[in-house]
Write an enzyme that holds these catalytic residues in place. Structure first.
Site, mmCIF file in Angstrom:
data_model
loop_
_atom_site.group_PDB
_atom_site.id
_atom_site.type_symbol
_atom_site.label_atom_id
_atom_site.label_comp_id
_atom_site.label_asym_id
_atom_site.label_seq_id
_atom_site.Cartn_x
_atom_site.Cartn_y
_atom_site.Cartn_z
ATOM 1 N N CYS A 116 0.807 -1.224 0.000
ATOM 2 C CA CYS A 116 0.000 0.000 0.000
ATOM 3 C C CYS A 116 0.841 1.276 0.000
ATOM 4 O O CYS A 116 0.290 2.378 -0.038
ATOM 5 C CB CYS A 116 -0.935 0.003 1.200
ATOM 6 S SG CYS A 116 -1.967 -1.481 1.270
ATOM 7 N N HIS A 120 -2.682 8.097 6.178
ATOM 8 C CA HIS A 120 -2.863 6.750 5.613
ATOM 9 C C HIS A 120 -4.250 6.249 5.966
ATOM 10 O O HIS A 120 -4.923 5.671 5.120
ATOM 11 C CB HIS A 120 -1.785 5.802 6.145
ATOM 12 C CG HIS A 120 -1.896 4.417 5.612
ATOM 13 N ND1 HIS A 120 -1.761 4.123 4.273
ATOM 14 C CD2 HIS A 120 -2.144 3.230 6.223
ATOM 15 C CE1 HIS A 120 -1.918 2.826 4.075
ATOM 16 N NE2 HIS A 120 -2.154 2.257 5.248
ATOM 17 N N HIS A 134 -9.689 2.251 -0.206
ATOM 18 C CA HIS A 134 -8.242 2.025 -0.200
ATOM 19 C C HIS A 134 -7.817 1.411 -1.531
ATOM 20 O O HIS A 134 -8.113 0.255 -1.821
ATOM 21 C CB HIS A 134 -7.889 1.109 0.963
ATOM 22 C CG HIS A 134 -6.419 0.980 1.220
ATOM 23 N ND1 HIS A 134 -5.469 1.676 0.510
ATOM 24 C CD2 HIS A 134 -5.730 0.216 2.123
ATOM 25 C CE1 HIS A 134 -4.263 1.345 0.956
ATOM 26 N NE2 HIS A 134 -4.406 0.472 1.938
#
Length: 412
Positions: free
Chosen positions: A163, A303, A339
């Site tokens: 990620c 994040h 995400h």
């Protein structure tokens, strides 16, 4: 050797908000969720049944029919975003030295759909494997396609750090220009994980939200009622240039990249350490690289994925580094678009650049009951906030304990 200054001159995206940059940014500022029920395959057996899927994207507008059949969707997304960024930067107007233009567009997973379909079709029959299987699956192929299409002969590579992929791609491209190895880099990430095996894998980990009856409210970073992240797909690419090169060709400068930090947790394959030391190191390295004090930073794109553990730690780290700054705001745009895994850092870098351009912090929606660790931080709950933003940070953390932070600045 004096380091070159690096600026952002082009932005391109293929996103859950479509492919029109300003329209997508407007929806983000307005706090519009792009999460919906998955309809492209039967999800009745899955714990999580929702996603933020790419909309208003038609591959035939970018590729010939035979090209579409030969590439995985993650490549299509990434190449399309690169073309849009290339156009946005005006790179086709004027003469550029193609030996000095490079590409770094990565993916956290690569061609998951192609791998899944090939495995099912193959079923121990080697004669059913397409000769395009490997080139359609491996993560560096977006960079390869873009390089070939435009004849860019500068650095050509990709990053795969889960990620944190998109942010690492931007950071390493920034360094590539800083130290004179290229004048221009197209940098970013792409991901296409909304497949049966992708959804199933993350569901099996209990990583995804199961609030299937209310998809628009399912992604809720830093909220007490969060239960996992919402999977998403898409791509985002930034055009980075040395300041000298950009000014010489009269480019529109959107923002400046001034800092990049990396670190590792050295703790667990999927969980961050409770003390947040890895994340803190990445942020502090980025601040040092940018020659900034914590008080200089105005906005942080967190994040913040909406997972139980990660969301507890990031605000604590922010308070450790920045203290109780009255001029600092932090928000998670994942609350709206989920995400995007390997594309998350690059998409959120686009939002960070536009936040600086327009002097507005995008919101964290669905933040109705903030967790205790958010106390003392302006989390921009539910509505965007106009504010002075000279410096913005984008945080991205990934499986394997990889962390990265980028510093963007208002160009002066």
């Amino acid at each position: 050797m004096q380091r070159k200054r690096v600026v952002v001159t082009g932005l391109g995206l293929v996103s859950p908000y479509g492919i029109e940059l300003e329209k997508a940014w407007e929806q983000v500022q307005n706090g519009q969720s792009s999460v919906t029920k998955i309809t492209r395959f039967d999800v009745s057996q899955y714990r999580s049944q929702i996603a933020a899927q790419v909309v208003d994207y038609h591959p035939e507008a970018f590729f010939k029919p035979n090209e579409i059949r030969r590439i995985d969707q993650f490549i299509a997304f990434g190449v399309s975003a690169a073309r849009l960024a290339h156009e946005n930067a005006g790179l086709s107007s004027g003469v550029i030295d193609k030996d000095r233009v490079g590409v770094c567009i990565g993916s956290g997973i690569g061609g998951l759909e192609t791998i899944e379909k090939t495995a099912i079709k193959h079923n121990h029959n080697a004669g059913k494997i397409s000769p395009f299987f490997i080139p359609a699956s491996i993560t560096n192929m977006i960079s390869g396609h873009v390089s070939i299409e435009y004849g860019f002969r500068g650095p050509n590579f990709s990053v795969t750090t889960a990620c944190a992929t998109g942010s690492h791609s931007i950071g390493l491209s920034y360094r590539t220009i800083c130290y004179g190895d290229a004048d221009v880099m197209l940098a970013g990430g792409s991901e296409s994980p909304c497949t049966p095996i992708g959804l199933g894998g993350f569901s099996a980990m209990r990583a995804l939200s199961a609030q299937n009856d209310k998809p628009k409210q399912a992604s809720r970073p830093f909220d007490r009622d969060r239960d996992g992240f919402v999977i998403a797909e898409g791509a985002a690419v930034l055009v980075l240039e040395s300041l000298d090169h950009a000014t010489k060709r009269g480019a529109n400068i959107i923002a400046e990249v001034t800092g990049f930090g990396m670190s590792g947790d050295a703790f667990h394959i999927t969980q961050p350490h409770a003390n947040g030391l890895g994340a803190r190191n990445a942020i502090e390295h980025a601040l040092h690289d940018a020659s900034l004090q914590p008080a200089d930073v105005n906005y942080i794109n967190a994040h913040g994925t909406s997972t139980p553990t990660g969301d507890e730690i990031e605000p604590q780290v922010i308070k450790q580094v920045f203290g109780a700054s009255p001029t600092l705001a932090m928000s998670s745009t994942k609350s709206m678009h989920g995400h995007l895994l390997g594309a998350a850092g690059s998409l959120e870098s686009i939002w960070s650049c536009l936040a600086i351009r327009d002097q507005v912090a995008p919101p964290t929606i669905n933040l109705d009951n903030p967790i205790e660790s958010c106390n003392g931080i302006n989390m921009v709950p539910n509505e965007a906030q106009p504010m002075k933003i000279n410096y913005a940070i984008n945080n991205s953390f990934g499986f394997g304990g990889t962390n990265t932070s980028l510093v963007f600045a208002k160009y002066d």
